[in-house]
Scaffold this motif. Sequence first.
Motif, mmCIF file in Angstrom:
data_model
loop_
_atom_site.group_PDB
_atom_site.id
_atom_site.type_symbol
_atom_site.label_atom_id
_atom_site.label_comp_id
_atom_site.label_asym_id
_atom_site.label_seq_id
_atom_site.Cartn_x
_atom_site.Cartn_y
_atom_site.Cartn_z
ATOM 1 N N UNK A 197 7.509 9.873 1.292
ATOM 2 C CA UNK A 197 7.979 10.290 -0.040
ATOM 3 C C UNK A 197 9.067 9.346 -0.551
ATOM 4 N N UNK A 198 9.924 8.925 0.368
ATOM 5 C CA UNK A 198 11.015 8.044 -0.026
ATOM 6 C C UNK A 198 10.471 6.652 -0.399
ATOM 7 N N UNK A 199 9.518 6.157 0.404
ATOM 8 C CA UNK A 199 8.905 4.852 0.105
ATOM 9 C C UNK A 199 8.168 4.911 -1.230
ATOM 10 N N UNK A 200 7.469 6.026 -1.448
ATOM 11 C CA UNK A 200 6.739 6.196 -2.706
ATOM 12 C C UNK A 200 7.693 6.168 -3.898
ATOM 13 N N UNK A 201 8.825 6.819 -3.704
ATOM 14 C CA UNK A 201 9.807 6.881 -4.793
ATOM 15 C C UNK A 201 10.370 5.476 -5.088
ATOM 16 N N UNK A 202 10.648 4.746 -4.010
ATOM 17 C CA UNK A 202 11.210 3.396 -4.170
ATOM 18 C C UNK A 202 10.233 2.429 -4.818
ATOM 19 N N UNK A 243 -6.839 -12.246 -7.328
ATOM 20 C CA UNK A 243 -7.632 -11.184 -7.968
ATOM 21 C C UNK A 243 -7.170 -9.789 -7.571
ATOM 22 N N UNK A 244 -6.594 -9.680 -6.372
ATOM 23 C CA UNK A 244 -6.155 -8.366 -5.899
ATOM 24 C C UNK A 244 -5.018 -8.530 -4.901
ATOM 25 N N UNK A 245 -4.171 -7.502 -4.803
ATOM 26 C CA UNK A 245 -2.986 -7.624 -3.946
ATOM 27 C C UNK A 245 -2.823 -6.399 -3.053
ATOM 28 N N UNK A 246 -2.483 -6.667 -1.784
ATOM 29 C CA UNK A 246 -2.026 -5.603 -0.898
ATOM 30 C C UNK A 246 -0.537 -5.838 -0.700
ATOM 31 N N UNK A 247 0.271 -4.856 -1.057
ATOM 32 C CA UNK A 247 1.708 -4.994 -0.802
ATOM 33 C C UNK A 247 2.006 -4.279 0.513
ATOM 34 N N UNK A 248 2.420 -5.060 1.517
ATOM 35 C CA UNK A 248 2.708 -4.484 2.831
ATOM 36 C C UNK A 248 4.209 -4.208 2.911
ATOM 37 N N UNK A 249 4.560 -2.924 2.814
ATOM 38 C CA UNK A 249 5.976 -2.549 2.873
ATOM 39 C C UNK A 249 6.339 -2.220 4.325
ATOM 40 N N UNK A 250 7.569 -2.468 4.676
ATOM 41 C CA UNK A 250 8.056 -2.193 6.033
ATOM 42 C C UNK A 250 8.716 -0.810 6.019
ATOM 43 N N UNK A 251 8.218 0.109 6.867
ATOM 44 C CA UNK A 251 8.727 1.494 6.836
ATOM 45 C C UNK A 251 10.126 1.653 7.433
ATOM 46 N N UNK A 305 4.066 2.591 -10.546
ATOM 47 C CA UNK A 305 2.789 1.874 -10.365
ATOM 48 C C UNK A 305 1.626 2.828 -10.107
ATOM 49 N N UNK A 306 1.906 3.863 -9.341
ATOM 50 C CA UNK A 306 0.877 4.851 -8.960
ATOM 51 C C UNK A 306 -0.344 4.196 -8.318
ATOM 52 N N UNK A 307 -0.073 3.251 -7.472
ATOM 53 C CA UNK A 307 -1.178 2.561 -6.796
ATOM 54 C C UNK A 307 -1.660 3.384 -5.604
ATOM 55 N N UNK A 308 -2.886 3.088 -5.147
ATOM 56 C CA UNK A 308 -3.366 3.730 -3.912
ATOM 57 C C UNK A 308 -2.471 3.262 -2.773
ATOM 58 N N UNK A 309 -2.199 4.169 -1.811
ATOM 59 C CA UNK A 309 -1.338 3.737 -0.702
ATOM 60 C C UNK A 309 -1.839 4.298 0.620
ATOM 61 N N UNK A 310 -1.446 3.615 1.697
ATOM 62 C CA UNK A 310 -1.833 4.044 3.044
ATOM 63 C C UNK A 310 -0.645 3.933 3.995
ATOM 64 N N UNK A 311 -0.323 5.018 4.729
ATOM 65 C CA UNK A 311 0.586 4.866 5.861
ATOM 66 C C UNK A 311 -0.216 4.142 6.942
ATOM 67 N N UNK A 312 0.363 3.166 7.585
ATOM 68 C CA UNK A 312 -0.454 2.369 8.507
ATOM 69 C C UNK A 312 0.366 1.797 9.647
ATOM 70 N N UNK A 313 -0.378 1.264 10.605
ATOM 71 C CA UNK A 313 0.260 0.507 11.670
ATOM 72 C C UNK A 313 -0.621 -0.695 11.976
ATOM 73 N N UNK A 314 -0.162 -1.859 11.579
ATOM 74 C CA UNK A 314 -0.983 -3.063 11.768
ATOM 75 C C UNK A 314 -1.153 -3.367 13.245
#
Lengths: 232, 205, 130
Positions: free
Chosen positions: B156-161, B97-105, B166-175
Amino acid sequence: MSNDDGNSIFDELDSRLDDFFADDELSFDESSDIHSDEMIIDSSDEPKVKKSFPDTQSAKFHKNPQGPLDTLKVIVLEMDWELTDENLNKYLEEIGRLKNQYKDDRAIYLFFKLHSSIGTYMLHKKVRAHPDALKFLYQVFNSLEKVTTKNLSTFEKNKMILKEVTNFKNLKARMFPNSYSSVEVQSFVPEQPTAAVKPDFSSLPDDIQKEINDYIEREIAQKIEALKKNFK
Amino acid sequence: MALINPKKKEVQVKIVYYGPGRGGKTTNLEYINKKFKSRIKSEMVTVKTYNDRTLFFDFLPFDIGMIKGYTIKIQFYTVPGQVKYNATRKLVLRGVDGIVFVADSMTLRQEMNIRSLENLRENLASFNKDLNSIPLVIQYNKRDLGKQGIPILPIESLEKDLNSTLKASYFPASAVTGENVAATMKKIISLTVISLKEKLDLGGK
Amino acid sequence: MDFTFDFNKSQLESIEAILEEELIELGVECVVLIDLAGNVIVNLDNGRCEHDVYSLAALAAANFGAVSAMANIIGEEEFSLLFHKGENDSIHFSKIGTDLLLLTIFGKDVSLGFLRLKVTEANNKIKELV
């Protein structure tokens, strides 16, 4: 859907999420081992105790049946996995053969009679059978194995068959609580038409009849004693 | 799709954490499980291989309470990130139903992020789902590594990639430190439950 | 394709009645009907069973998917008997239609052969409803 509804779900959701993720009253030890409380299913885990397969699953019976009951056992095990017309018919056929083979050993012969009664019932009823019927079949098979493989005296054999006959009676009472001697009972016990509640043992040899009567008397005496104690 | 049980007045919502291997999907759930243990009430299930990598998935279910008279049960899954486990990823995505895409910085992982997002798009398409329309939150994980001198990509670079169309909501994070882990989760629950609003209205009738 | 299931209250009640009649009365401990996404649709037990059915459903759906994939690799469409035997309790899986899975947890007292007959019966009845 009105805007009000839309707002209310937003509000409700926000409030639920704020409650859930609120930081208050939570103590969190950042240094603690984050894995400690998890239920980990590790695919590399070896079973703690290695178990050998139970005898009942041994393949030896399938390869080369040797004992008198081995063919029957193969069929019973097959039925334990899957009940089909085919294996029920095979089962009844094998019982018929064994009945003939053991016609001179009254106790064992009676075991086979029980088997054929319950087998015929299963074949007729299948999915509508009483859940205890198949359990009974396996139980009778286990007793039969004991009777045929252990060196038992006639007295012990008779005692075992008597026990199973009593169990069978009880089972029938559970299967047909309202009409114990109904047509249904007759239809699956063609070889042993029952005389209502009191079973007819007259076809049995004298010594077995005596055993049965003694057993029943002892059982009744025990029950009466137990009842007396309860009322004291 | 979320399963609505009108008899028990219960909705089961499936949210999947997706992303490249070793990106921190499991750590996200572990953090939440640890921090909110007293409210979660159920155990986190994780199927791992011998070297601690996710083999099948992690599973963390919890109730967030009642909304519109329904108990909302959120079920979080992670997928195994390693490329070879695509069949398993598809299994886990079934009914999402919903997805979190966890990208590696980490700068080193730039290409892997792009490939994983593409893989997500393809796998969703096999279920007739569109990455552009499913509730989605992107998390740029491992921001803490920058302070340790490990090269990380600027947001900015991650957003561009990953997020330019998609223009999805995003969060810089540290799990690992927990930074924005709960915020990511709150956002995806919120987006997903809102997306089920119509279904809930119908179910409530 | 994706799975969208919406059961109305009366369907759920009918399914529960079928499972109660065919399986709980047979003496099984717990029956869980799930979809292949791992959602719990119906769960019933004998009153003495406290398993975490949601985790069970997630793992069962994944396990079923994995086993189906194995079947495909060896050229089978699917395996007809899925069963895990424990020392005391066992689990039997049965696919219902194309998208549902019925899990039955039962003890030593229940014969697998008989259980399979009962599950098939329940399966046929549920298929008529959904």
